[in-house]
Design a protein around this motif. Structure first.
Motif, short mmCIF file in Angstrom:
data_model
loop_
_atom_site.label_atom_id
_atom_site.label_comp_id
_atom_site.label_asym_id
_atom_site.label_seq_id
_atom_site.Cartn_x
_atom_site.Cartn_y
_atom_site.Cartn_z
N LYS A 114 9.36 2.86 2.88
CA LYS A 114 9.87 2.20 3.58
C LYS A 114 11.14 1.28 3.08
CE LYS A 114 6.21 0.82 6.68
NZ LYS A 114 5.34 -0.31 7.36
N SER A 115 12.29 0.98 3.96
CA SER A 115 13.43 0.13 3.31
C SER A 115 13.19 -0.90 2.39
CB SER A 115 14.20 -0.20 4.52
OG SER A 115 15.43 -1.00 4.09
N PHE A 116 13.95 -0.81 1.09
CA PHE A 116 13.75 -1.93 0.34
C PHE A 116 14.82 -2.85 0.92
CE2 PHE A 116 15.69 -4.14 -3.27
CZ PHE A 116 14.51 -4.80 -3.77
N MET A 117 14.23 -4.31 1.41
CA MET A 117 14.99 -5.43 1.74
C MET A 117 15.84 -5.13 2.95
SD MET A 117 13.52 -8.14 0.49
CE MET A 117 14.48 -9.38 0.72
N GLY A 118 15.66 -3.86 3.73
CA GLY A 118 16.83 -3.68 4.94
C GLY A 118 17.89 -2.67 4.41
N SER A 119 17.75 -2.33 3.08
CA SER A 119 18.51 -1.39 2.58
C SER A 119 18.40 0.17 2.65
CB SER A 119 19.10 -1.78 1.14
OG SER A 119 17.79 -0.94 0.29
N GLU A 120 19.23 0.81 2.43
CA GLU A 120 19.14 2.39 2.42
C GLU A 120 18.08 2.99 1.32
OE1 GLU A 120 19.61 3.93 5.26
OE2 GLU A 120 20.06 2.22 5.89
N PHE A 121 18.07 2.12 0.35
CA PHE A 121 17.25 2.54 -0.79
C PHE A 121 15.35 2.11 -0.14
CE2 PHE A 121 20.84 0.94 -3.10
CZ PHE A 121 21.14 2.10 -3.87
N ALA A 122 14.85 2.93 -0.69
CA ALA A 122 13.47 2.78 -0.22
C ALA A 122 12.45 2.28 -1.62
CB ALA A 122 12.50 4.06 0.10
N TYR A 123 11.45 1.62 -1.23
CA TYR A 123 10.74 1.03 -2.46
C TYR A 123 10.59 2.13 -3.56
CZ TYR A 123 9.63 -2.98 0.49
OH TYR A 123 9.78 -4.05 1.13
N ALA B 18 4.24 13.72 0.30
CA ALA B 18 5.34 13.73 1.05
C ALA B 18 5.68 12.44 1.92
CB ALA B 18 5.68 14.99 1.83
N GLU B 19 4.48 12.41 2.77
CA GLU B 19 4.53 11.02 3.64
C GLU B 19 4.56 9.77 2.78
OE1 GLU B 19 4.23 10.60 6.87
OE2 GLU B 19 3.77 12.69 7.56
N GLU B 20 3.92 9.80 1.57
CA GLU B 20 4.10 8.57 1.09
C GLU B 20 5.67 8.34 0.39
OE1 GLU B 20 2.48 6.67 -3.39
OE2 GLU B 20 1.44 8.19 -2.35
N HIS B 21 6.34 9.41 0.03
CA HIS B 21 7.59 9.04 -0.54
C HIS B 21 8.72 9.34 0.51
CE1 HIS B 21 7.07 9.20 -4.87
NE2 HIS B 21 5.69 9.79 -4.39
N GLY B 22 8.25 9.84 1.62
CA GLY B 22 9.25 9.81 2.86
C GLY B 22 10.31 10.97 2.74
N TYR B 23 10.17 12.08 2.11
CA TYR B 23 11.05 13.15 1.90
C TYR B 23 10.21 14.50 1.63
CZ TYR B 23 11.36 12.23 -3.16
OH TYR B 23 11.29 11.74 -4.29
N SER B 24 10.82 15.62 1.99
CA SER B 24 10.22 16.85 1.95
C SER B 24 10.57 17.40 0.65
CB SER B 24 10.29 17.95 3.12
OG SER B 24 12.12 18.04 3.40
N LYS B 25 11.88 17.31 0.19
CA LYS B 25 12.17 17.49 -1.13
C LYS B 25 13.45 16.72 -1.65
CE LYS B 25 15.50 21.09 0.46
NZ LYS B 25 15.88 22.56 0.45
N ARG B 26 13.72 16.68 -2.87
CA ARG B 26 14.92 16.17 -3.48
C ARG B 26 15.58 16.82 -4.52
NH1 ARG B 26 14.39 10.43 -7.20
NH2 ARG B 26 13.28 12.31 -8.59
N LYS B 27 16.92 16.86 -4.43
CA LYS B 27 17.69 17.57 -5.38
C LYS B 27 18.17 16.62 -6.31
CE LYS B 27 20.29 21.13 -4.20
NZ LYS B 27 21.28 21.87 -3.38
N VAL C 211 0.82 -1.27 0.03
CA VAL C 211 0.06 -0.02 0.10
C VAL C 211 0.88 1.32 0.03
CG1 VAL C 211 -1.88 -1.36 1.24
CG2 VAL C 211 -0.16 0.08 2.46
N SER C 212 0.22 2.50 -0.27
CA SER C 212 1.24 3.57 -0.28
C SER C 212 1.78 3.98 0.84
CB SER C 212 0.10 4.63 -0.70
OG SER C 212 -0.49 4.61 -1.84
N SER C 213 1.32 3.75 2.03
CA SER C 213 2.16 4.03 3.33
C SER C 213 3.39 3.02 3.27
CB SER C 213 1.26 3.67 4.48
OG SER C 213 0.54 2.51 4.49
N GLU C 214 3.38 2.16 2.60
CA GLU C 214 4.47 1.29 2.73
C GLU C 214 5.73 1.78 1.82
OE1 GLU C 214 3.66 -3.03 4.04
OE2 GLU C 214 2.10 -2.60 2.60
N LYS C 215 5.42 2.42 0.74
CA LYS C 215 6.51 2.69 -0.18
C LYS C 215 7.81 3.46 0.18
CE LYS C 215 2.93 1.98 -3.83
NZ LYS C 215 2.03 2.25 -4.91
#
Length: 275
Positions: free
Chosen positions: A135-144, A183-192, A129-133
């Motif tokens: 989160k960490s991808f398989m324990g890594s620093e990459f998110a879904y 912003a909540e779905e992606h987990g960040y307020s901005k990206r450069k 679901v959107s709220s999980e996306k």
């Protein structure tokens, strides 16, 4: 008569030189300078979509002490007939505790992606679901959400001054979610992001948390031309560093093949749960 011919020759050469100068002035570099932030992002997004590919990658996850966990995965992708929707199947090959774990993604251009996860230990497929996306991808620093192309309409883009990375001129673009839910779905307020003007590859990105503090930095290197006909390239080495906990993850593409004839049979939930 000879004088006339000579005059005509001078005129022709002058016109040719003028045309060359005009083309040089209005060539690709000048056209790139006039692109808006949104147009640059659209072009970079298009560049990320291959007609089809098969790859094997190694994901190495380092904790704050530098201790590593290594995971192997196979990834297959296919661009759909609309040229905008990409299907992707990822399956872990090793080690034993994650072997068989799979992800199926329908990456759309202008609506929320569909994503399913298969857990072999439970023999169960479930939809993320959107709220999980975020989160960490398989324990890594990459998110879904980092693994897929975001919905361009969810963000407002601002073009910042150009910068050079490794000698290559880049557009620098700030993307801001249009509302708090996004912003909540992606987990960040901005990206450069730093997008190379030579091949439209995103070579660097900075992610800021919901409080506006720097959260993560991504660097992409070892750029390889995958589809010469459409001039589409991929970074073979991506490193994501968490600036708040000093953990990092490295995704290395060990092998990738351009294959527009990838089977459609791979991209359904039945094949996802196949062991």
């Amino acid at each position: 008569m000879n004088i006339s011919k000579h005059s005509h020759l001078i005129l022709a050469v002058s016109l040719l030189l003028g045309l060359i100068l005009l083309l040089a002035w209005n060539g690709p570099a000048c056209a790139q300078d006039k692109l808006t932030a949104r147009q640059v992002v659209e072009k970079a997004t298009e560049n990320r979509r291959l007609d089809g590919s098969e790859a094997v990658s190694t994901l190495t996850i380092y904790n704050e002490k530098g201790q590593a966990r290594v995971r192997k995965m196979a990834v297959v992708t296919k661009l759909q007939a609309d040229g905008k929707t990409e299907y992707k199947l990822s399956r872990f090959l090793a080690p034993a505790d994650v072997k068989g774990t799979g992800f199926l993604t329908y990456d759309y251009e202008k609506k929320d992606d569909d994503m399913w996860m298969y857990l072999p230990s439970l023999r169960k497929t479930r939809r993320l679901v959107s709220s999980e996306k975020s989160k960490s991808f398989m324990g890594s620093e990459f998110a879904y959400t980092d693994m897929n192309i975001p919905n361009l309409n969810d963000f407002t883009y601002t073009l910042l001054p150009e910068e050079k990375l490794d000698g290559v001129t880049c557009w620098v673009i700030e993307g801001t979610p249009k509302n708090d839910d996004i912003a909540e779905e992606h987990g960040y307020s901005k990206r450069k992001t730093w997008i190379r003007q030579t091949d439209l590859v995103m070579s660097k990105a900075l992610y800021y948390d919901l409080d506006g503090e720097l959260l993560k930095e991504m660097k992409a290197t070892k750029i390889k031309l995958i589809d010469p006909a459409k001039k589409r390239s991929r970074p073979l080495h991506m490193e994501m560093t968490n600036k708040q906990n000093n953990r990092r993850s490295v995704m290395v593409t060990d092998k990738i093949e351009f294959n527009p004839k990838v089977k459609d049979d791979y991209f359904n939930q039945r094949y996802l749960s196949r062991e």
